[in-house]
Design a protein around this motif. Sequence first.
Motif, PDB file in Angstrom:
ATOM      1  N   ILE A 200       0.389  -9.620  13.983  1.00 14.59           N
ATOM      2  CA  ILE A 200       0.709  -8.802  15.148  1.00 14.59           C
ATOM      3  C   ILE A 200      -0.472  -8.880  16.097  1.00 14.59           C
ATOM      4  CG2 ILE A 200       2.208  -7.208  13.918  1.00 14.59           C
ATOM      5  CD1 ILE A 200      -0.144  -5.175  14.132  1.00 14.59           C
ATOM      6  N   ALA A 201      -0.171  -8.784  17.363  1.00 11.42           N
ATOM      7  CA  ALA A 201      -1.244  -8.782  18.356  1.00 11.42           C
ATOM      8  C   ALA A 201      -1.846  -7.392  18.382  1.00 11.42           C
ATOM      9  CB  ALA A 201      -0.682  -9.163  19.709  1.00 11.42           C
ATOM     10  N   PRO A 202      -3.170  -7.289  18.331  1.00  7.68           N
ATOM     11  CA  PRO A 202      -3.783  -5.967  18.413  1.00  7.68           C
ATOM     12  C   PRO A 202      -3.518  -5.353  19.776  1.00  7.68           C
ATOM     13  CG  PRO A 202      -5.451  -7.666  18.569  1.00  7.68           C
ATOM     14  CD  PRO A 202      -4.140  -8.361  18.278  1.00  7.68           C
ATOM     15  N   PRO A 203      -3.445  -4.028  19.836  1.00  6.86           N
ATOM     16  CA  PRO A 203      -3.233  -3.404  21.135  1.00  6.86           C
ATOM     17  C   PRO A 203      -4.382  -3.729  22.072  1.00  6.86           C
ATOM     18  CG  PRO A 203      -3.803  -1.758  19.481  1.00  6.86           C
ATOM     19  CD  PRO A 203      -3.649  -3.072  18.776  1.00  6.86           C
TER      20      PRO A 203
ATOM     21  N   PRO B 205       0.838  -1.212   0.000  1.00 13.24           N
ATOM     22  CA  PRO B 205       0.000   0.000   0.000  1.00 13.24           C
ATOM     23  C   PRO B 205       0.867   1.255   0.000  1.00 13.24           C
ATOM     24  CG  PRO B 205      -0.775  -1.572   1.635  1.00 13.24           C
ATOM     25  CD  PRO B 205       0.519  -2.113   1.105  1.00 13.24           C
ATOM     26  N   ASP B 206       0.430   2.240  -0.758  1.00 10.64           N
ATOM     27  CA  ASP B 206       1.173   3.494  -0.897  1.00 10.64           C
ATOM     28  C   ASP B 206       0.532   4.571  -0.030  1.00 10.64           C
ATOM     29  OD1 ASP B 206       2.659   5.669  -1.685  1.00 10.64           O
ATOM     30  OD2 ASP B 206       2.026   5.624  -3.777  1.00 10.64           O
ATOM     31  N   PHE B 207       1.216   4.964   1.030  1.00  5.91           N
ATOM     32  CA  PHE B 207       0.696   5.990   1.920  1.00  5.91           C
ATOM     33  C   PHE B 207       1.477   7.293   1.792  1.00  5.91           C
ATOM     34  CE2 PHE B 207      -0.235   1.956   4.252  1.00  5.91           C
ATOM     35  CZ  PHE B 207      -1.595   1.967   4.008  1.00  5.91           C
ATOM     36  N   GLY B 208       2.407   7.346   0.851  1.00  7.84           N
ATOM     37  CA  GLY B 208       3.238   8.535   0.731  1.00  7.84           C
ATOM     38  C   GLY B 208       4.252   8.565   1.862  1.00  7.84           C
ATOM     39  N   VAL B 209       5.305   9.336   1.670  1.00  3.51           N
ATOM     40  CA  VAL B 209       6.331   9.432   2.704  1.00  3.51           C
ATOM     41  C   VAL B 209       6.310  10.827   3.312  1.00  3.51           C
ATOM     42  CG1 VAL B 209       7.837   7.654   1.741  1.00  3.51           C
ATOM     43  CG2 VAL B 209       8.081  10.010   0.994  1.00  3.51           C
ATOM     44  N   GLY B 210       7.013  10.945   4.420  1.00  2.00           N
ATOM     45  CA  GLY B 210       7.107  12.230   5.084  1.00  2.00           C
ATOM     46  C   GLY B 210       5.966  12.520   6.026  1.00  2.00           C
ATOM     47  N   ARG B 211       5.046  11.557   6.158  1.00  2.00           N
ATOM     48  CA  ARG B 211       3.913  11.722   7.067  1.00  2.00           C
ATOM     49  C   ARG B 211       3.893  10.571   8.065  1.00  2.00           C
ATOM     50  NH1 ARG B 211      -0.458  11.640   2.789  1.00  2.00           N
ATOM     51  NH2 ARG B 211       1.178  11.671   1.267  1.00  2.00           N
ATOM     52  N   HIS B 212       3.207  10.792   9.136  1.00  2.64           N
ATOM     53  CA  HIS B 212       3.058   9.776  10.166  1.00  2.64           C
ATOM     54  C   HIS B 212       2.183   8.641   9.644  1.00  2.64           C
ATOM     55  CE1 HIS B 212       1.241   8.051  13.839  1.00  2.64           C
ATOM     56  NE2 HIS B 212       2.443   8.258  14.331  1.00  2.64           N
ATOM     57  N   LEU B 213       2.565   7.400   9.948  1.00  2.00           N
ATOM     58  CA  LEU B 213       1.719   6.253   9.617  1.00  2.00           C
ATOM     59  C   LEU B 213       0.712   6.052  10.742  1.00  2.00           C
ATOM     60  CD1 LEU B 213       4.253   3.567   8.333  1.00  2.00           C
ATOM     61  CD2 LEU B 213       2.526   4.767   7.000  1.00  2.00           C
ATOM     62  N   SER B 214      -0.550   5.985  10.390  1.00  2.00           N
ATOM     63  CA  SER B 214      -1.584   5.746  11.394  1.00  2.00           C
ATOM     64  C   SER B 214      -1.560   4.265  11.780  1.00  2.00           C
ATOM     65  CB  SER B 214      -2.960   6.116  10.842  1.00  2.00           C
ATOM     66  OG  SER B 214      -3.371   5.155   9.886  1.00  2.00           O
ATOM     67  N   PRO B 215      -2.134   3.923  12.927  1.00  2.00           N
ATOM     68  CA  PRO B 215      -2.234   2.504  13.303  1.00  2.00           C
ATOM     69  C   PRO B 215      -2.961   1.680  12.241  1.00  2.00           C
ATOM     70  CG  PRO B 215      -2.711   3.873  15.199  1.00  2.00           C
ATOM     71  CD  PRO B 215      -2.608   4.797  14.009  1.00  2.00           C
ATOM     72  N   GLU B 216      -3.973   2.249  11.601  1.00  2.00           N
ATOM     73  CA  GLU B 216      -4.711   1.531  10.562  1.00  2.00           C
ATOM     74  C   GLU B 216      -3.819   1.265   9.347  1.00  2.00           C
ATOM     75  OE1 GLU B 216      -5.853   4.423  11.997  1.00  2.00           O
ATOM     76  OE2 GLU B 216      -7.317   3.467  13.326  1.00  2.00           O
ATOM     77  N   GLN B 217      -2.992   2.251   8.971  1.00  2.00           N
ATOM     78  CA  GLN B 217      -2.077   2.061   7.840  1.00  2.00           C
ATOM     79  C   GLN B 217      -1.037   1.002   8.164  1.00  2.00           C
ATOM     80  OE1 GLN B 217      -0.961   6.209   7.602  1.00  2.00           O
ATOM     81  NE2 GLN B 217      -2.097   6.470   5.689  1.00  2.00           N
ATOM     82  N   GLU B 218      -0.520   1.029   9.388  1.00  2.00           N
ATOM     83  CA  GLU B 218       0.450   0.009   9.784  1.00  2.00           C
ATOM     84  C   GLU B 218      -0.176  -1.378   9.731  1.00  2.00           C
ATOM     85  OE1 GLU B 218       3.405   0.648  12.933  1.00  2.00           O
ATOM     86  OE2 GLU B 218       2.260   2.482  13.341  1.00  2.00           O
ATOM     87  N   LEU B 219      -1.411  -1.486  10.191  1.00  2.00           N
ATOM     88  CA  LEU B 219      -2.104  -2.772  10.163  1.00  2.00           C
ATOM     89  C   LEU B 219      -2.259  -3.273   8.723  1.00  2.00           C
ATOM     90  CD1 LEU B 219      -3.347  -4.840  12.041  1.00  2.00           C
ATOM     91  CD2 LEU B 219      -5.511  -3.643  11.834  1.00  2.00           C
TER      92      LEU B 219
END
Length: 122
Positions: free
Chosen positions: A103-106, A79-93
């Motif tokens: 990964i274990a969900p928080p 997935p392309d989220f662009g760079v230079g910005r914070h990755l959200s938890p949803e994007q990381e997932l």
Amino acid sequence: MQTDIDPRNLIGLKAFDRKGTKIGTVDEVYLDDATGVPEWAAIRMGLFSRDAFVPLEPSQLVEGVLRVPFDRALIKDAPDFGVGRHLSPEQELQLYHHYGLDIAPPPQLHHDFDQIADPEDA
């Protein structure tokens, strides 16, 4: 991956896939919000290409290059989220799922206020 590596030392390193094919160059490193440990690398996949995110945990730093244990095609399709910005938890997932990493969900904070005991019952 070694956790004592300064993430700034990863920038500019060449990255190779599991078959030894060059992926590109580490453009940015993203740290875990809670621990500060390097978690993702954005790999520039060509002069006019976008950056692709790769997880650093199963990757290895070997002889001055980043070895990523995935095929170049899978990395290119991340997935392309662009760079230079914070990755959200949803994007990381989404990225973890893309790479087939579990990964274990928080832990969810759950408050069952109906179960709070009445002080007079104590």
